[in-house]
Design a protein around this motif. Structure first.
Motif, PDB file in Angstrom:
ATOM      1  N   LEU A   1       1.084  -1.246   0.073  1.00  0.00           N
ATOM      2  CA  LEU A   1       0.105  -0.075  -0.074  1.00  0.00           C
ATOM      3  C   LEU A   1       0.928   1.307  -0.169  1.00  0.00           C
ATOM      4  O   LEU A   1       0.683   2.263  -0.864  1.00  0.00           O
ATOM      5  N   GLN A   2       1.874   1.217   0.649  1.00  0.00           N
ATOM      6  CA  GLN A   2       2.790   2.551   0.826  1.00  0.00           C
ATOM      7  C   GLN A   2       3.677   2.659  -0.260  1.00  0.00           C
ATOM      8  O   GLN A   2       3.673   3.733  -0.576  1.00  0.00           O
ATOM      9  N   ARG A   3       4.331   1.671  -0.582  1.00  0.00           N
ATOM     10  CA  ARG A   3       5.451   1.656  -1.598  1.00  0.00           C
ATOM     11  C   ARG A   3       5.512   1.244  -2.837  1.00  0.00           C
ATOM     12  O   ARG A   3       6.478   1.106  -3.574  1.00  0.00           O
ATOM     13  N   GLY A   4       4.594   0.121  -3.113  1.00  0.00           N
ATOM     14  CA  GLY A   4       4.252  -0.675  -3.968  1.00  0.00           C
ATOM     15  C   GLY A   4       2.992  -0.421  -4.737  1.00  0.00           C
ATOM     16  O   GLY A   4       2.662   0.693  -5.141  1.00  0.00           O
ATOM     17  N   ASP A   5       2.590  -1.796  -5.145  1.00  0.00           N
ATOM     18  CA  ASP A   5       1.236  -1.795  -6.133  1.00  0.00           C
ATOM     19  C   ASP A   5       0.274  -1.817  -5.022  1.00  0.00           C
ATOM     20  O   ASP A   5      -0.199  -2.749  -4.185  1.00  0.00           O
ATOM     21  N   ALA A   6      -0.489  -0.564  -4.806  1.00  0.00           N
ATOM     22  CA  ALA A   6      -1.493  -0.365  -3.748  1.00  0.00           C
ATOM     23  C   ALA A   6      -2.657  -1.463  -3.926  1.00  0.00           C
ATOM     24  O   ALA A   6      -3.142  -1.938  -3.113  1.00  0.00           O
ATOM     25  N   GLU A   7      -2.971  -1.615  -5.340  1.00  0.00           N
ATOM     26  CA  GLU A   7      -4.189  -2.644  -5.506  1.00  0.00           C
ATOM     27  C   GLU A   7      -3.822  -3.833  -5.060  1.00  0.00           C
ATOM     28  O   GLU A   7      -4.489  -4.643  -4.516  1.00  0.00           O
ATOM     29  N   GLU A   8      -2.488  -4.297  -5.211  1.00  0.00           N
ATOM     30  CA  GLU A   8      -2.094  -5.694  -4.689  1.00  0.00           C
ATOM     31  C   GLU A   8      -1.969  -5.646  -3.199  1.00  0.00           C
ATOM     32  O   GLU A   8      -2.494  -6.674  -2.610  1.00  0.00           O
ATOM     33  N   GLY A   9      -1.568  -4.519  -2.765  1.00  0.00           N
ATOM     34  CA  GLY A   9      -2.106  -4.425  -0.893  1.00  0.00           C
ATOM     35  C   GLY A   9      -3.359  -4.587  -0.875  1.00  0.00           C
ATOM     36  O   GLY A   9      -3.431  -5.468   0.302  1.00  0.00           O
ATOM     37  N   LYS A  10      -4.196  -4.073  -1.383  1.00  0.00           N
ATOM     38  CA  LYS A  10      -5.557  -3.966  -1.104  1.00  0.00           C
ATOM     39  C   LYS A  10      -6.361  -5.482  -1.353  1.00  0.00           C
ATOM     40  O   LYS A  10      -6.780  -5.894  -0.340  1.00  0.00           O
ATOM     41  N   GLN A  11      -5.825  -6.182  -2.242  1.00  0.00           N
ATOM     42  CA  GLN A  11      -6.192  -7.435  -2.507  1.00  0.00           C
ATOM     43  C   GLN A  11      -5.565  -8.430  -1.527  1.00  0.00           C
ATOM     44  O   GLN A  11      -6.287  -9.458  -1.100  1.00  0.00           O
ATOM     45  N   ILE A  12      -4.694  -8.344  -0.935  1.00  0.00           N
ATOM     46  CA  ILE A  12      -3.880  -9.168  -0.090  1.00  0.00           C
ATOM     47  C   ILE A  12      -4.508  -9.128   1.287  1.00  0.00           C
ATOM     48  O   ILE A  12      -5.067  -9.996   2.135  1.00  0.00           O
ATOM     49  N   ILE A  13      -5.092  -7.724   1.576  1.00  0.00           N
ATOM     50  CA  ILE A  13      -6.073  -7.674   2.857  1.00  0.00           C
ATOM     51  C   ILE A  13      -7.547  -8.085   2.689  1.00  0.00           C
ATOM     52  O   ILE A  13      -8.026  -8.976   3.641  1.00  0.00           O
ATOM     53  N   GLU A  14      -7.873  -8.099   1.335  1.00  0.00           N
ATOM     54  CA  GLU A  14      -9.448  -8.608   1.075  1.00  0.00           C
ATOM     55  C   GLU A  14      -9.350 -10.240   1.092  1.00  0.00           C
ATOM     56  O   GLU A  14     -10.029 -10.736   1.795  1.00  0.00           O
ATOM     57  N   ASP A  15      -8.222 -10.789   0.679  1.00  0.00           N
ATOM     58  CA  ASP A  15      -7.903 -12.061   0.857  1.00  0.00           C
ATOM     59  C   ASP A  15      -7.920 -12.617   2.245  1.00  0.00           C
ATOM     60  O   ASP A  15      -8.253 -13.744   2.597  1.00  0.00           O
ATOM     61  N   TYR A  16      -7.157 -11.898   3.125  1.00  0.00           N
ATOM     62  CA  TYR A  16      -7.049 -11.989   4.742  1.00  0.00           C
ATOM     63  C   TYR A  16      -8.627 -12.068   5.183  1.00  0.00           C
ATOM     64  O   TYR A  16      -9.001 -13.019   6.049  1.00  0.00           O
ATOM     65  N   PHE A  17      -9.449 -11.038   4.687  1.00  0.00           N
ATOM     66  CA  PHE A  17     -10.837 -11.180   5.271  1.00  0.00           C
ATOM     67  C   PHE A  17     -11.660 -12.220   4.824  1.00  0.00           C
ATOM     68  O   PHE A  17     -12.581 -12.587   5.611  1.00  0.00           O
ATOM     69  N   ASN A  18     -11.248 -12.819   3.668  1.00  0.00           N
ATOM     70  CA  ASN A  18     -11.962 -13.877   2.959  1.00  0.00           C
ATOM     71  C   ASN A  18     -11.698 -15.269   3.649  1.00  0.00           C
ATOM     72  O   ASN A  18     -12.120 -16.377   3.398  1.00  0.00           O
ATOM     73  N   SER A  19     -10.556 -15.356   4.387  1.00  0.00           N
ATOM     74  CA  SER A  19     -10.197 -16.436   5.214  1.00  0.00           C
ATOM     75  C   SER A  19     -10.568 -16.568   6.559  1.00  0.00           C
ATOM     76  O   SER A  19     -11.034 -15.843   7.059  1.00  0.00           O
TER      77      SER A  19
END
Length: 361
Positions: free
Chosen positions: A93-111
């Motif tokens: 989210l801070q320094r890379g691909d923000a969309e990928e960071g968002k997806q990682i968190i969404e995957d967390y909530f889906n687990s």
């Protein structure tokens, strides 16, 4: 106590010793030891990838950051523990691909595995920044409001929530949050900057000047307080001091989640340094306090002015006797953190404790 922390290391050494004394050919012993150590490293590879990624993303050389992303991906794929996964998402989210960071968190909530209420609150606070970057202020506020209503409190929640409240013009909510933050304000430059930002929007210029003077002496690493203090100097017609502060803002550390850009700050510097545009630029900054404080370009004014050679402009406010800056009610002093307005990139104490327990130092 140390023996308990290093239990894994002692067990590993014991197994290696036992293999070495088995009555088998030497080459077989080396093969067994190699297989055992290889299996051990494979089992712990997720944390090893994670530590290597952190060493890249915390490098002062931004060219090294590109090597962190594949390592974080490998760590997550290898079964990285959920608290580390959320930290990795923060880096994206801070320094890379923000969309990928968002997806990682969404995957967390889906687990389900590895989640807990505290980590859910951290993740929800973090994902609010993705909505903030997308320009969906309403959704960002919804995320932090939900976390706040659960009773969760930490530095990043207060920084994010006050930022969104100030951006939305909800000054009462921002003040309520700052009062609730209490002692955290003394140790968090991000929260302290929000206090100064609130003073700007309320026109309490002398108090804001004192606050930012005190804050900037501590050398914050993010651009907001330098720009906010420059706005105070412009209000008093002190263009030379404002330029110096804006130049310091250019040298600060920027993250994807910051509302400020070097391009807009440089434009303001150029406008203020040029005698032909100095007064016009200063007046635009002065008249559009809310936009500039948020990191946006000030609205243009349809006026022209003669060249202005001096760096102290007439016709602006004169500072009154400087008031003492607003301070939290608690008296106990806490150590100052050199934070930004985002979660920092260092390993947490929980991370380090896990690494110590699993002999990954």
């Amino acid at each position: 106590m140390n023996r308990k922390k290093n239990l894994g290391l002692w067990i590993t050494l014991l197994i290696v010793v036992l293999i070495s004394v088995i009555d088998i050919p030497t080459y077989s012993k080396f093969l067994l030891i190699a297989l055992f150590l290889g299996s051990l490293l494979y089992y712990r590879r997720s944390v090893i990838f994670y530590i290597r990624a952190n060493s890249k993303i915390t490098s002062k050389n931004e060219a090294d950051w590109q090597y962190a992303w594949p390592l974080y991906r490998k760590a997550i794929k290898a079964g990285l523990q959920k608290p580390f996964v959320i930290t990795a998402a923060s880096m994206f989210l801070q320094r890379g691909d923000a969309e990928e960071g968002k997806q990682i968190i969404e995957d967390y909530f889906n687990s389900e595995k590895g989640r807990n209420e505290n980590l859910d609150n951290v993740a929800k606070t973090m994902v609010s920044m993705a909505y903030w970057m997308d320009g969906d202020l309403g959704k960002a506020i919804e995320c932090v409001k939900e976390v706040h209503e659960r009773g969760y409190q930490d530095k990043n929640l207060f920084i994010n929530y006050t930022t969104y409240a100030l951006a939305a013009g909800d000054l009462e909510k921002a003040e309520e949050l700052l009062e609730e933050a209490g002692q955290l304000e003394e140790s968090s430059p991000g929260i302290r900057d929000s206090r100064g930002w609130l003073l700007l929007l309320r026109g309490q210029w002398e108090e804001a000047d004192a606050l930012f003077q005190e804050l900037i002496e501590k050398g914050p690493r993010f651009p907001e307080p330098y720009v906010h203090h420059a706005q105070v100097k412009i209000h008093f017609g002190q263009v030379g001091e404002a330029i110096e502060l804006l130049k310091k803002a250019l040298d600060a550390r920027y993250a994807n989640t910051s509302g400020f850009s070097k391009e807009i700050i440089q434009e303001m510097i150029d406008g203020l340094e040029n005698p032909e545009t100095r007064r016009k630029c200063a007046m635009e900054i002065e008249k559009d306090t809310a936009s500039v404080a948020l990191g946006k370009k000030p609205a243009s004014i349809d006026q022209s002015f003669p060249p202005e050679e001096g760096y102290n402009l007439e016709g602006f406010a004169k500072p009154k006797k400087q008031k003492k800056s607003a301070a939290p009610k608690q008296q106990k002093k806490l150590p100052i953190e050199s934070d930004e307005r985002t979660p920092n990139t260092d390993l947490t104490e929980e991370d380090l404790e896990y690494i110590r327990k699993h002999n990954l130092e």
